[in-house]
Scaffold this motif. Structure first.
Motif, PDB file in Angstrom:
ATOM      1  N   ILE A   1      -7.586   1.090   1.522  1.00 20.84           N
ATOM      2  CA  ILE A   1      -8.106   0.356   2.268  1.00 20.84           C
ATOM      3  C   ILE A   1      -9.140  -0.346   2.150  1.00 20.84           C
ATOM      4  O   ILE A   1      -9.696  -1.730   1.978  1.00 20.84           O
ATOM      5  CB  ILE A   1      -8.056   0.866   3.458  1.00 20.84           C
ATOM      6  CG1 ILE A   1      -6.699   1.445   3.835  1.00 20.84           C
ATOM      7  CG2 ILE A   1      -8.845   0.326   5.105  1.00 20.84           C
ATOM      8  CD1 ILE A   1      -6.131   1.243   3.872  1.00 20.84           C
TER       9      ILE A   1
ATOM     10  N   THR B   1      -6.104  -0.872   9.984  1.00 18.47           N
ATOM     11  CA  THR B   1      -7.194  -1.517   8.748  1.00 18.47           C
ATOM     12  C   THR B   1      -6.528  -2.949   8.317  1.00 18.47           C
ATOM     13  O   THR B   1      -6.971  -4.029   8.789  1.00 18.47           O
ATOM     14  CB  THR B   1      -7.221  -1.040   8.214  1.00 18.47           C
ATOM     15  OG1 THR B   1      -6.054   0.081   7.383  1.00 18.47           O
ATOM     16  CG2 THR B   1      -8.257   0.704   8.704  1.00 18.47           C
ATOM     17  N   LEU B   2      -5.600  -3.046   7.808  1.00 17.18           N
ATOM     18  CA  LEU B   2      -4.866  -3.731   7.090  1.00 17.18           C
ATOM     19  C   LEU B   2      -4.527  -5.072   7.940  1.00 17.18           C
ATOM     20  O   LEU B   2      -4.013  -6.235   7.707  1.00 17.18           O
ATOM     21  CB  LEU B   2      -3.546  -3.621   6.140  1.00 17.18           C
ATOM     22  CG  LEU B   2      -4.151  -2.315   5.000  1.00 17.18           C
ATOM     23  CD1 LEU B   2      -2.774  -2.670   4.365  1.00 17.18           C
ATOM     24  CD2 LEU B   2      -4.893  -3.507   4.702  1.00 17.18           C
TER      25      LEU B   2
ATOM     26  N   ALA C   1      -3.200   2.325   8.039  1.00 17.71           N
ATOM     27  CA  ALA C   1      -2.542   1.130   7.467  1.00 17.71           C
ATOM     28  C   ALA C   1      -2.477   0.105   8.432  1.00 17.71           C
ATOM     29  O   ALA C   1      -3.332  -1.322   8.272  1.00 17.71           O
ATOM     30  CB  ALA C   1      -1.727   0.996   6.756  1.00 17.71           C
TER      31      ALA C   1
ATOM     32  N   ARG D   1      -9.094  -4.590   2.162  1.00 14.76           N
ATOM     33  CA  ARG D   1     -10.260  -5.497   2.900  1.00 14.76           C
ATOM     34  C   ARG D   1     -11.579  -5.240   3.087  1.00 14.76           C
ATOM     35  O   ARG D   1     -12.033  -4.477   3.416  1.00 14.76           O
ATOM     36  CB  ARG D   1      -9.944  -4.602   3.992  1.00 14.76           C
ATOM     37  CG  ARG D   1      -8.228  -4.904   4.710  1.00 14.76           C
ATOM     38  CD  ARG D   1      -8.261  -6.644   5.072  1.00 14.76           C
ATOM     39  NE  ARG D   1      -8.754  -7.316   5.760  1.00 14.76           N
ATOM     40  CZ  ARG D   1      -8.247  -7.633   6.464  1.00 14.76           C
ATOM     41  NH1 ARG D   1      -7.474  -7.128   7.743  1.00 14.76           N
ATOM     42  NH2 ARG D   1      -9.622  -7.742   7.842  1.00 14.76           N
TER      43      ARG D   1
ATOM     44  N   TRP E   1      -8.172   5.949   2.000  1.00 15.26           N
ATOM     45  CA  TRP E   1      -9.456   5.005   2.353  1.00 15.26           C
ATOM     46  C   TRP E   1     -10.209   4.280   1.020  1.00 15.26           C
ATOM     47  O   TRP E   1     -10.312   3.263   1.633  1.00 15.26           O
ATOM     48  CB  TRP E   1     -10.221   5.912   2.851  1.00 15.26           C
ATOM     49  CG  TRP E   1     -10.087   6.388   4.031  1.00 15.26           C
ATOM     50  CD1 TRP E   1      -9.393   7.566   4.421  1.00 15.26           C
ATOM     51  CD2 TRP E   1      -9.876   5.122   5.618  1.00 15.26           C
ATOM     52  NE1 TRP E   1      -8.687   7.150   5.925  1.00 15.26           N
ATOM     53  CE2 TRP E   1      -9.009   6.129   6.185  1.00 15.26           C
ATOM     54  CE3 TRP E   1      -9.069   3.746   5.831  1.00 15.26           C
ATOM     55  CZ2 TRP E   1      -8.817   5.725   7.583  1.00 15.26           C
ATOM     56  CZ3 TRP E   1      -9.004   3.710   6.933  1.00 15.26           C
ATOM     57  CH2 TRP E   1      -8.756   4.669   7.962  1.00 15.26           C
TER      58      TRP E   1
ATOM     59  N   LEU F   1       0.694  -1.382   0.279  1.00  9.54           N
ATOM     60  CA  LEU F   1       0.136  -0.207  -0.090  1.00  9.54           C
ATOM     61  C   LEU F   1       0.781   1.129   0.313  1.00  9.54           C
ATOM     62  O   LEU F   1       0.830   1.826  -1.015  1.00  9.54           O
ATOM     63  CB  LEU F   1      -0.789   0.158   1.244  1.00  9.54           C
ATOM     64  CG  LEU F   1      -1.749   1.206   1.296  1.00  9.54           C
ATOM     65  CD1 LEU F   1      -3.139   1.168   0.376  1.00  9.54           C
ATOM     66  CD2 LEU F   1      -2.507   1.153   2.754  1.00  9.54           C
TER      67      LEU F   1
END
Length: 536
Positions: free
Chosen positions: A219, A189-190, A186, A223, A216, A138
């Motif tokens: 992201i 969330t990841l 990151a 996901r 976003w 990312l």
């Protein structure tokens, strides 16, 4: 922290305090102005799983050297800090180092397991990407030319496009605020559990507006199993989300679902922003230009009450669409919506058929208001400057040359002919004959003798209309200023008063606003002078 989302389709539902459930996939966006209770109300949302909270008060400071520790200990420390963020939203979080340590430990454990299998003589399959590797991918996409690496428990950025005195590499603690925010978010969330529900307060903090949208988007694409709940007062970011569920935070009513019309995607930021104003305003007025333009500055001063908000939305078309969309939607209640546009080169027939609630100025454009003789006379009186009104009016008239009249005739004719020709062209779309047959009929369609209007006659009418304004005895200056542009008059007031244009504009706007006690009398006289030319 390891996650995989390939087989997950349905996200977890979220349940509002009033019992309403949001079961559709897609992000949830909570909007509202400062003080509307967005952060407080968002903590009342529940789900079928524990909701992770990314606090707005997040500490993105990274230690130059992370402290090595066992993976389980790092996870426990990270979990403890996350729980603090959830239960104490107004306290600064300190989980960044623990998160990075846990991510590194997870990646190290995966690597060691791969080596163990390989050394046993069995060629192993490559393990799934770790959260750390996903973050690095990312990062590469968001910050081209900058590689994120980890060396001896120390995050590093390798600058592959360094020029001049730029460092070829630097430690994470030397990152920009935007880079640190990207790394932290990151990781949160990841590295989240499969199907997690994550509430992110102020997702745009430390990001350029475009980077916030790109980050976003990435992201959400990486996901899709996550249920992301954003809490924001950035309407541009809020409007950028796709397949979104909007909630409006109201200090009295809590969180309320709101829907935008399917055909209003390009108006989303405007509509959402207006909806957030409805808690303390009862009137909203849309105008042309931007927030710093002459339009908005003058109208904000003119409609200077706590109950009224002036919203500049750009073009005349956006004013019309904003008023129409907001008036016909159920987005807000008990809010009067109006719009003001310039007359420009439009005909009276067009101006009388505008969207309900939208009215034109009674002069050509907003610049004309600043140049009206009565307005200049009031300012001259305040300054103690001698003002010859008849001479000023004559200078206004003489400013318009034969070339200016010629241009106005053509511009007015162009507006009329564009509308007429649009009708001719649109008539083709209703034909059901073959394309070949329609193509053959085009010469007949554009046969002027069959049209209900004459381009030549329209031009002649506009020429007569403009010329008659200058030839009438006595000349009606108000009628003239409806038709002729005001921009070229802008230098006249300051020149007549012996001050700079900027000083003149500021004095006029401050006086109309009524907040300076020294300008109360001037403000009252300006309102008298301007009122006949304002639409309401």
């Amino acid at each position: 922290m390891q996650s995989s989302s390939e087989d997950v389709v349905q996200q977890h539902l979220v349940r509002l305090p009033n019992g309403i459930e949001i079961t559709e996939n897609g992000p949830v966006v909570i909007v509202g102005p400062n003080g509307s209770g967005k952060s407080r109300r968002s903590r009342e949302i529940t789900s079928t799983v524990h909701i992770e909270v990314v606090s707005a008060l997040r500490n993105t400071k990274i230690s130059p050297q992370l402290q090595p520790m066992a993976l389980q200990q790092a996870k426990a420390n990270f979990q403890s800090q996350r729980e603090t963020a959830r239960t104490q939203p107004y306290e600064l979080t300190n989980d960044f180092d623990y998160m990075l340590t846990a991510l590194i430990g997870e990646a190290a454990e995966s690597s060691l397991e791969f080596l163990r299998i390989a050394r046993s003589g069995v060629m192993p399959h490559l393990p799934p990407l770790t959260s750390l590797e996903k973050i690095q991918t990312l990062w590469h996409d968001l910050f081209p030319g900058r590689e994120l690496r980890f060396r001896d428990y120390m995050p590093m950025v390798i600058n592959t496009v360094a020029v001049g005195d730029e460092p070829a590499e630097y430690s994470a603690w030397q990152m920009s605020d935007g880079e640190k925010a990207a790394l932290y978010l990151a990781g949160r969330t990841l590295g989240a559990d499969l199907g997690a529900v994550i509430l992110v307060d102020e997702p745009e903090t430390h990001f350029h507006s475009l980077l916030a949208v790109q980050f976003w988007d990435a992201i959400e694409n990486a996901r899709p199993d996550l249920r992301l709940i954003y809490v924001t007062h950035d309407m541009t970011f809020a409007a950028s989300r796709q397949a979104v569920n909007y909630l409006l935070a109201n200090p009295k009513e809590g969180l309320t679902p709101i829907e935008l019309a399917a055909d209003s995607s390009d108006l989303a930021a405007i509509l959402l922003g207006t909806a957030t104003l409805s808690f303390y305003a009862t009137h909203v007025i849309f105008c042309e230009g931007d927030s710093d333009a002459l339009d908005a500055r003058l109208y904000k001063a003119w409609f200077n009450t706590k109950e009224t908000v002036v919203h500049a939305v750009g073009s005349c078309d956006m004013v019309l669409r904003s008023v129409s969309a907001l008036s016909s939607s159920k987005l807000v209640q008990n809010l009067t919506v109006k719009g003001i546009t310039d007359r420009d080169f439009h005909s009276e027939a067009h101006l009388n058929s505008l969207v309900a609630g939208v009215l034109p100025l009674k002069v050509h454009e907003v610049e004309t208001l600043y140049c009206l003789p009565g307005v200049v006379a009031a300012v001259a009186k305040h300054l103690g400057v001698k003002f010859d009104r008849p001479a000023y009016e004559q200078k206004v008239i003489s400013t318009f040359t034969d070339g200016d009249r010629h241009k106005v005739v053509l511009e007015r004719w162009k507006v009329l002919i564009d509308a007429a020709l649009t009708g001719v062209v649109s008539s083709v779309s209703t034909k059901t004959a073959s394309l070949q047959a329609i193509a053959g009929s085009i010469p007949a369609i554009f046969d002027q003798s069959k049209w209900s209007f004459s381009p030549q006659a329209l031009m002649a009418d506009e020429k007569t209309k403009v010329e008659s304004l200058f030839q009438s005895k006595p000349l009606d200056l108000d009628e003239l200023l409806k038709v002729m542009p005001g921009k070229q008059l802008r230098g006249l007031p300051a020149g007549a008063l012996g001050i700079s244009p900027k000083t003149y504009d500021n004095l006029l706007i401050n006086a109309i606003g009524g907040e300076d006690p020294k300008l109360v009398e001037l403000g009252a006289e300006l309102r008298v002078a301007l009122k006949p030319y304002m639409p309401f």
